[in-house]
Design an enzyme around this catalytic site. Sequence first.
Site, mmCIF file in Angstrom:
data_model
loop_
_atom_site.group_PDB
_atom_site.id
_atom_site.type_symbol
_atom_site.label_atom_id
_atom_site.label_comp_id
_atom_site.label_asym_id
_atom_site.label_seq_id
_atom_site.Cartn_x
_atom_site.Cartn_y
_atom_site.Cartn_z
ATOM 1 N N THR A 81 34.367 53.633 34.833
ATOM 2 C CA THR A 81 34.090 52.954 36.102
ATOM 3 C C THR A 81 35.238 52.000 36.399
ATOM 4 O O THR A 81 35.646 51.224 35.537
ATOM 5 C CB THR A 81 32.749 52.200 36.030
ATOM 6 O OG1 THR A 81 31.700 53.153 35.844
ATOM 7 C CG2 THR A 81 32.487 51.405 37.299
ATOM 8 N N VAL A 86 37.595 49.061 38.179
ATOM 9 C CA VAL A 86 37.617 47.713 38.739
ATOM 10 C C VAL A 86 38.307 47.768 40.104
ATOM 11 O O VAL A 86 39.218 48.564 40.326
ATOM 12 C CB VAL A 86 38.371 46.763 37.776
ATOM 13 C CG1 VAL A 86 38.696 45.441 38.450
ATOM 14 C CG2 VAL A 86 37.552 46.528 36.514
ATOM 15 N N ILE A 113 36.138 50.871 31.092
ATOM 16 C CA ILE A 113 36.520 50.136 32.300
ATOM 17 C C ILE A 113 37.909 50.596 32.730
ATOM 18 O O ILE A 113 38.872 50.503 31.967
ATOM 19 C CB ILE A 113 36.516 48.614 32.041
ATOM 20 C CG1 ILE A 113 35.087 48.126 31.749
ATOM 21 C CG2 ILE A 113 37.115 47.869 33.239
ATOM 22 C CD1 ILE A 113 34.109 48.271 32.912
ATOM 23 N N LYS A 114 38.005 51.091 33.962
ATOM 24 C CA LYS A 114 39.284 51.585 34.479
ATOM 25 C C LYS A 114 40.051 50.468 35.181
ATOM 26 O O LYS A 114 39.504 49.762 36.025
ATOM 27 C CB LYS A 114 39.053 52.728 35.477
ATOM 28 C CG LYS A 114 38.710 54.040 34.832
ATOM 29 C CD LYS A 114 38.450 55.113 35.879
ATOM 30 C CE LYS A 114 39.734 55.725 36.372
ATOM 31 N NZ LYS A 114 39.451 56.871 37.293
ATOM 32 N N LEU A 115 41.316 50.349 34.810
ATOM 33 C CA LEU A 115 42.215 49.357 35.405
ATOM 34 C C LEU A 115 43.523 50.043 35.771
ATOM 35 O O LEU A 115 43.989 50.926 35.043
ATOM 36 C CB LEU A 115 42.520 48.243 34.396
ATOM 37 C CG LEU A 115 41.341 47.489 33.776
ATOM 38 C CD1 LEU A 115 41.778 46.805 32.494
ATOM 39 C CD2 LEU A 115 40.814 46.464 34.756
#
EC number: 2.2.1.2
Length: 308
Positions: free
Chosen positions: A88, A90, A124-126
């Site tokens: 998912t 950010v 967590i995708k950044l």
Amino acid sequence: MTSKLEQLKQFTTVVADTGDLDAITRLKPVDATTNPSLLLKAAAIPGYADLLKQVKSDAKGNVDLACDKFAVAVGAGILKVIPGRISTEVDARLSFDEPALLSKARQLIELYQAAGIPKDRVLIKLASTWEGIRAAEQLEKEGIQTNLTLLFSFAQAQACADAGVFLISPFVGRIYDWYKKSTGQEYVGANDPGVQSVTRIYNYYKANGYNTVVMGASFRNIGQIEQLAGCDRLTISPELLQQLSDDQGELPQVLKPGDAGEAKQVLSESQFRWAMNEDAMGTEKLAEGIRQFARDQEKLEKLMADKA
């Protein structure tokens, strides 16, 4: 003969690049990835209409929270039908603000935990900016694993590995797009610049003992996928997954851990920024990708505000 998809699954973890629950159920990937663009598409699927209403009601007019809740609700739904993890993303507008990235990432994990999803099932995708990589380094220390996306350059891959991030998503198709537009040439097979980029990163990681997972992303055709068979993971659209499933041809393993790679180099911030400056493709595609995800995030926010 088994399908190319089944053969690929023998040496690569297959991930679905979609928020479409029906497609995920049909194609049976291990993991799934989402981003603002895919969430915007998911919001238009009739099956998500009730969920949209619910998250907007729960958010009580807070559009930012409604978007986060929608992302988490979509992710939680997907996790019911896959054995692995959901990625998912950010908000891309925070890509140059390390404290804001950390805050948003922690908030997303809290929302997942409130929905009964443990953090070890979430990535967590950044965006792979310097600030994004530093935020990921801190999150990994907190036990929150990360997926560094919009990765186009070797310098980004080097910095991510040094930061100890869990996974990177180098974008094959968008690199191919840039070179095709820039040179006017068509690239196929091992001559594809996107394929060459991921191959170089994979070999560098394996040669230097990095544990960071390489997950090729953004494919334009199954030929690109075939050239990267053996990569740790590949995240693939439902359309291309279906093509692989329908193809009964042979699919040999191409990438293998024993292949030679370059010597390790740890980049300082100034070295990273200079390397990015010297890489026109990497700089342009990173900026373009952040802009596109930001625009789609804004469209999603408008959707949440309109129907509230």
